[in-house]
Design an enzyme around this catalytic site. Structure first.
Site, PDB file in Angstrom:
ATOM      1  N   GLY A  47      18.493   6.585  14.633  1.00 53.24           N
ATOM      2  CA  GLY A  47      18.037   7.591  15.578  1.00 53.24           C
ATOM      3  C   GLY A  47      16.619   8.058  15.342  1.00 53.24           C
TER       4      GLY A  47
ATOM      5  CE  LYS B  25      15.726  10.698  19.519  1.00 54.79           C
ATOM      6  NZ  LYS B  25      16.804  10.505  18.547  1.00 54.79           N
TER       7      LYS B  25
ATOM      8  CG  ASP C 138      18.313  14.024  20.286  1.00 58.48           C
ATOM      9  OD1 ASP C 138      18.880  13.378  21.189  1.00 58.48           O
ATOM     10  OD2 ASP C 138      17.622  13.487  19.403  1.00 58.48           O
ATOM     11  CG  ASP C 139      14.208  15.663  19.461  1.00 57.84           C
ATOM     12  OD1 ASP C 139      14.502  16.778  18.996  1.00 57.84           O
ATOM     13  OD2 ASP C 139      14.143  14.640  18.769  1.00 57.84           O
TER      14      ASP C 139
ATOM     15  CE1 TYR D 134      17.415  18.649  15.725  1.00 59.38           C
ATOM     16  CE2 TYR D 134      17.464  18.206  18.087  1.00 59.38           C
ATOM     17  CZ  TYR D 134      16.786  18.218  16.882  1.00 59.38           C
ATOM     18  OH  TYR D 134      15.477  17.800  16.836  1.00 59.38           O
TER      19      TYR D 134
ATOM     20  CG  ASN E 228      17.102  14.438  10.872  1.00 58.26           C
ATOM     21  OD1 ASN E 228      17.205  13.304  11.337  1.00 58.26           O
ATOM     22  ND2 ASN E 228      17.157  15.521  11.636  1.00 58.26           N
TER      23      ASN E 228
ATOM     24  CG  ASN F 112      17.673   9.591  11.690  1.00 63.46           C
ATOM     25  OD1 ASN F 112      17.709   8.407  12.003  1.00 63.46           O
ATOM     26  ND2 ASN F 112      16.815  10.447  12.226  1.00 63.46           N
TER      27      ASN F 112
END
Length: 746
Positions: free
Chosen positions: A156, A187, A262-263, A302, A359, A392
């Site tokens: 991710g 992504k 997300d984002d 998140y 992360n 991740n």
């Protein structure tokens, strides 16, 4: 009391098996009882299993161990089965009452592996494979199971996606280390995100099919993730577009799915609409087919730092999402370790156990570092608070295995997890031929350096006392530091010529080259420091060894500083998306720089020389009331100055500013920045602080209506400034990307 006695039994069992074959197994098993008797692993065996197991992926894994399987009875027999199979019926009471658990008995005449289910049987085979890795087996019994139900990794990160070959190797690695989840969500895959409504071209669809098949063969759930949030419209048409895309992926054989929001900002970030969509997908897709795993949702908010007053968004998801739909969570911030209090906080709001998106070791926000250090800091008491936990990783798939190996260990058997022991085993597993060299090199590649998330790691622990002493200006540390420099240089040389894992060495190569430069720089600095300590005040003395004078070693150190600087900007060396090459930045390099400065100053004082004290220098600093931008790193290569991008949505409050100041006037030649949307130039004001203390406005513009980049007016060129300030003048809060910010100076 029962829990205490069980824990004691497990610990004593492991102690008995220490320094034997069970020690080779990852993750560390829960319960081991060993006689410590070792015997040679068989060259051939016969296999007993019920007929329905003949096509099992566990039996396929057994055949991959490389032992000859005889059709007739052999002196060594392997008996395999799942609870309910006749072959292991008499062992069923010994199999742990946990999904994916297994019981295993090993002796000179054979092995019995009884799984609670098919995957448990497969994991037992993996334990056998690892026990045999060095040609011996150990008489023992094992009862084993995972602490966390879903364990694995999510592709991710931002940047270059993994190659197909890397993905296959990753899935093999997950199976060997008892991880059961791989989430496909790169992504930069356009059919995952930008063009989510469109079907994959035939060739790319076949590659996904191959990944899914390999995942099944390794006991791994292959999750395909879709990210519709950038431009989704809350209409029946787009709702059906999403379901139709999932149906196409189902047709490829995929049975596990995730939906990401997300984002993003704007319309796609509405929590009630996200819940409504996921519930609809659950009804018309998941429940319709009956063989699809529970849906995974990555929400827009998140992490805890973004939750806002009242946590309205999270409470909305908790209230409206159907039970069984999993919700992903990164912790108290975007990059954070996971602890009990934080899990209690999120689980209360989403009304279910959180599914952790960890992360680490992802480095897409510190692209000049590669993260090879231990995985530590997560609570050892949170297993019951998690529905799942995925890492991740970095775009460097092979290098990420150091952390992934340890995460597999941690998530399987949490309480006895030891980060340093697991790290050393991970390195041995990844590069057995040069494990010592890799451990030395990895110890200089642990910390992330200053970064926008404020997430740091310890580094070069064994050097802490020595480097602390050097940072006080103690030149007597030079000899010991030079020994460590020699060790680093040796490690880099050995690794650069290693042929046993070319995948890994190719990823590490820029840092290996820089590590060699760093070691040589440290050797030069420690040599000139010792010359000063010995009182050799004649800087240019040449008697006996002309290049060992202070002057020669000083110039060598300066030359190596330049080589390190030049290497960081060498596009022929850097990987795609890589922004520089840094290592040893927490302790070793600062200590060496300190010795260089102190030794040079003392030589100047003693000999009346005028050597310049130049180490690393950062003339620019950030001042801002935009919290997410306060810690962004700044890099300088030649005349180009860049602020590191951020891949999350940046919230600019009304009137907020981002100011870059310099300690001396600089003359600008050009500037542009990208906030991810056309038309944003009108929302901001750019001002430059002139040397006379006045602020001068500079025009901002886009070249066309689709241009996301914000350009400056011609008046900027040739302007001498002390600071640059961007202010949100729109009168409203803005939520935007921060994709790049750079300027060119003389």
């Amino acid at each position: 009391m029962k829990a205490f006695l069980l824990s004691l039994t497990i610990c004593s069992g492991l102690a008995m098996g220490a320094k034997a074959q069970v020690e080779l197994v990852n993750p560390v098993p829960h319960s081991v009882t060993s006689t410590r008797h070792l015997f040679a692993a068989p060259k051939a065996w016969s296999v007993t299993a019920d007929r329905q197991r003949q096509s099992s992926y566990a039996l396929s894994a057994l055949s991959e161990i490389g032992v000859e399987q005889l059709a007739k009875a052999a002196s060594f027999r392997v008996t395999l089965g799942v609870v309910g199979d006749r072959s292991v019926n008499k062992f069923k009471k010994l199999v742990p009452q946990h999904e994916e658990g297994y019981y295993m008995a090993v002796g000179p005449k054979g092995v019995v592996i009884a799984g609670r289910d098919e995957r448990g049987l497969y994991y037992g085979v993996q334990t056998l494979r690892e026990m045999m890795a060095k040609g011996q087996l150990e008489t023992c019994t094992i009862q084993d199971w995972p602490d966390v139900k879903f364990r694995g990794a999510i592709e991710g990160f931002y940047g270059r996606p993994w190659s197909h070959e890397h993905r296959l190797r990753q899935i093999d690695f997950y199976g060997r280390n008892k991880m059961n989840v791989y989430i496909y969500g790169p992504k930069d895959d356009p059919y995952h995100r930008q063009h989510w409504r469109e079907a994959y071209p035939e060739n790319e669809a076949k590659l996904l099919q191959e990944l899914n098949i390999r995942a099944h063969q390794r006991g791994v759930n292959f999750y395909w993730a879709i990210h519709p949030g950038l431009d989704i419209k809350w209409t029946n048409e787009d709702r059906d577009n999403l379901v139709n895309k999932l149906e196409k992926m189902y047709g490829l054989g995929i049975r596990s799915f995730a939906v990401f929001f997300d984002d993003i900002s704007g319309e796609g970030s509405r929590g009630e609409k996200q819940a409504e969509l996921l519930n609809y997908v659950d009804s018309v897709f998941v429940r319709k087919h009956g063989d699809v795993s529970p849906l995974l949702l990555c929400p827009t908010i998140y992490n805890r730092a973004w939750s806002g007053k009242g946590d309205i968004y999270l409470h909305t998801l908790g209230k409206h999402l159907r039970p069984g739909i999993e919700v992903m969570w990164t912790g108290n911030s975007v990059v954070h370790t996971i602890e009990k209090e934080g899990m209690n906080w999120i689980n209360e709001r989403i009304r279910r156990k959180g599914y952790i998106w960890f992360n680490f070791p992802v480095n897409d926000f510190v692209r000049d570092h590669i993260l090879l250090g231990p995985t530590y800091g997560n609570g050892l008491d949170i297993a019951d608070d998690l529905s799942g936990f995925v890492s991740n990783p970095m775009q460097y798939a092979e290098s990420s295995k150091i952390s992934l190996y340890s995460l597999a260990d941690y998530l399987w058997n949490m309480k006895p997890y030891d980060a340093m022991t697991s790290w050393k085993r991970a390195i041995e597993n990844l590069l057995p031929a040069q494990s010592q060299a890799l451990q030395v090199f990895a110890s200089y590649n642990e910390d992330l350096g200053p970064n926008g998330h404020g997430f740091r790691r310890d580094e070069s622990r064994e050097l802490k006392s020595l480097c602390d002493q050097a940072m006080k200006g103690d030149l007597s540390t030079a000899a010991q530091l030079r020994e460590h420099a020699q060790s680093l240089a040796t490690a880099c040389d050995l690794l650069m010529t290693d042929k046993t894992n070319p995948w890994l060495i190719e990823e590490l190569l820029p840092w290996l080259m820089q590590g060699k430069h760093l070691a040589q720089y440290a050797q030069a600095v420690t040599t000139l420091a010792e010359l000063v300590v010995k009182g050799q005040n004649n800087a240019t003395a040449t008697e006996g060894a002309p290049l060992m004078s202070f002057d020669a070693q000083y110039n060598r150190a300066r030359a190596l500083q330049k080589q390190m600087y030049d290497l960081e900007a060498n596009r022929n060396v850097l990987h795609e998306y890589q922004t520089g090459i840094k290592l040893g930045t927490l302790r070793f390099l600062p200590a060496i720089n300190k010795l260089f400065a102190v030794a040079t100053e003392k030589m100047n004082a003693q000999a009346g020389t005028h050597y310049e004290v130049v180490t690393q220098y950062q003339p620019f600093t950030i001042e801002t009331d935009v919290p997410q931008l306060k810690l962004q790193p700044i890099s300088i290569y030649g005349g180009e100055v860049k602020v590191a991008p951020s891949y999350e949505i940046i919230t600019w409050p009304v009137g907020s500013h981002f100011t870059l100041t310099t300690d001396r006037p600089v003359t600008l030649r050009g500037m542009d920045f990208n906030f991810g949307k056309p038309g944003t130039a009108a929302l901001f004001q750019l001002e430059c602080l002139r040397p006379d203390g006045t602020w001068q406005k500079v025009a901002l513009l886009h070249y066309n209506e689709k241009d996301q980049v914000i350009h400056t007016g011609n008046e900027l060129g040739g302007m001498t400034v002390r600071a640059i300030r961007i202010t949100n003048i729109s009168g409203a809060e803005q939520q935007l990307n921060f994709r790049h910010f750079k300027f060119i100076k003389d």
